[in-house]
Design an enzyme around this catalytic site. Structure first.
Site, PDB file in Angstrom:
ATOM      1  N   SER A  41      -4.494   3.577   6.809  1.00  0.00           N
ATOM      2  CA  SER A  41      -5.061   4.425   8.045  1.00  0.00           C
ATOM      3  C   SER A  41      -6.138   5.341   7.578  1.00  0.00           C
ATOM      4  CB  SER A  41      -3.771   5.405   8.771  1.00  0.00           C
ATOM      5  OG  SER A  41      -3.192   6.159   7.899  1.00  0.00           O
ATOM      6  N   SER A 110       0.803   1.770   3.373  1.00  0.00           N
ATOM      7  CA  SER A 110       0.812   3.102   3.813  1.00  0.00           C
ATOM      8  C   SER A 110       1.318   3.200   5.156  1.00  0.00           C
ATOM      9  CB  SER A 110      -0.527   3.683   3.549  1.00  0.00           C
ATOM     10  OG  SER A 110      -0.518   5.135   3.697  1.00  0.00           O
ATOM     11  N   PHE A 111       0.324   3.270   6.570  1.00  0.00           N
ATOM     12  CA  PHE A 111       0.704   3.284   7.688  1.00  0.00           C
ATOM     13  C   PHE A 111       0.880   2.092   8.160  1.00  0.00           C
ATOM     14  CE2 PHE A 111      -2.094   1.506  11.035  1.00  0.00           C
ATOM     15  CZ  PHE A 111      -1.458   1.826  12.145  1.00  0.00           C
ATOM     16  N   ASP A 231       0.136   8.457  -7.014  1.00  0.00           N
ATOM     17  CA  ASP A 231      -0.153   8.572  -5.432  1.00  0.00           C
ATOM     18  C   ASP A 231      -0.047   9.991  -5.069  1.00  0.00           C
ATOM     19  OD1 ASP A 231      -0.611   8.095  -2.845  1.00  0.00           O
ATOM     20  OD2 ASP A 231       0.767   6.425  -2.746  1.00  0.00           O
ATOM     21  N   HIS A 259      -2.750   5.784  -4.806  1.00  0.00           N
ATOM     22  CA  HIS A 259      -2.587   5.065  -3.539  1.00  0.00           C
ATOM     23  C   HIS A 259      -3.106   3.452  -3.312  1.00  0.00           C
ATOM     24  CE1 HIS A 259      -0.760   5.188   0.359  1.00  0.00           C
ATOM     25  NE2 HIS A 259      -1.783   5.213   1.084  1.00  0.00           N
TER      26      HIS A 259
END
Length: 283
Positions: A41, A110-111, A231, A259
């Site tokens: 995101s 992630s998202f 991260d 990340h």
């Protein structure tokens, strides 16, 4: 399938009440489900920007689907749509239905990891294997990095600051990349959608993307969990927690990695995912 003039544009597939932009490459062997990649995101993100290094490699051995989730990239943005986990899970299911696919291996970043987790919980029969990379999905105190990412205001300098949070390897942070992502973030409607998703206070959106512990512990799927040790956006502890809760899981931690595991360690990332999915093919 991508557009040579703009590699971020794939094919358009009707998903419920709107069209989804999806990259659809490669071919599956009989009995082999496709792999569905779900992006993160970050500002200006698209499926192609997120997965551009992994898609061509995996597409040599299986069918690969990489949609822009609604609110991101080149997917249609219907007026008044609610940017919620319910909406995004339904979009993923509508995509599989539109393509007549009973099941997929799902890889989420992630998202997208939180979304993949929710998809596996809500429709377990539609997911064969699960890969979670730098994933949300459990509650944690929001990091300054994630707060900055979700609070992005468009400018090249702000994009450079955000990218500095994403990557451990500073050699990846070129002016050209920052300008490309900035241009993507200011296309008509993009920033308006992005600002509507994660307004302050942003801890509530971390919590909204979390699944219940009991549901996570009940997951039957073989799950590969990947995380960068350095991260700054999603803390490593989230993957340690997921690894301890998901019964049939394995965890790989990349050192000297932020990340962007799929970019900073692209070859290793792709090989791990390929091996993990091929193992299921042989079962």
């Amino acid at each position: 399938m991508t557009n040579p003039a703009n590699p971020e544009i794939g094919r358009r597939v009707r998903t419920g009440g709107f069209d989804t932009n999806v990259h659809d490459l490669g071919a599956s062997r009989p009995g082999q489900p496709p792999v569905l990649f779900i992006h993160g995101s970050g500002p200006g993100v698209s499926a192609w920007a997120n997965w551009r290094l992994a898609i061509p490699v995996l597409a040599k051995e299986r069918r690969v689907l990489a949609p822009d989730m609604v609110g991101f990239g080149y997917t249609e943005r219907p007026a008044g749509i609610a940017y919620t986990m319910d909406t995004w899970v339904q979009q993923a299911l509508d995509l599989l239905d539109a393509l007549d696919l009973p099941q997929a291996d799902v890889v989420g970043n992630s998202f997208g990891g939180g979304l993949s987790l929710a998809l596996a919980i809500r429709a377990p029969h539609r997911v064969r294997r699960l890969v979670l990379m730098g994933s949300v999905g459990v509650s944690f105190p929001i990091t300054p990095g994630l707060d900055a990412v979700w609070g992005y205001q468009p400018s090249v300098e702000n994009m450079k600051r955000i990218m500095d949070v994403f990557a451990y390897n500073r050699d990846l942070l070129t002016d050209e990349l920052a300008e490309m992502r900035h241009r993507a973030s200011i296309r008509p409607g993009v920033q308006e959608s992005y600002a509507a998703m994660f307004p302050a206070p942003r801890q509530r959106w971390v919590d909204a993307m979390a699944s219940r512990e009991s549901d996570i512990r009940a997951l039957p799927h073989e799950t590969l969990i990947l995380h960068g040790r350095e991260d700054q956006v999603i803390p490593l502890q989230t993957s340690l927690t997921l690894s301890s809760w998901i019964p049939r899981s394995q965890l790989h931690v990349f050192g000297h990695c932020g990340h962007w595991t799929q970019i900073e360690h692209a070859a290793r990332f792709t090989q791990l995912v390929s091996n993990f999915l091929t193992e299921a093919d042989a079962a």
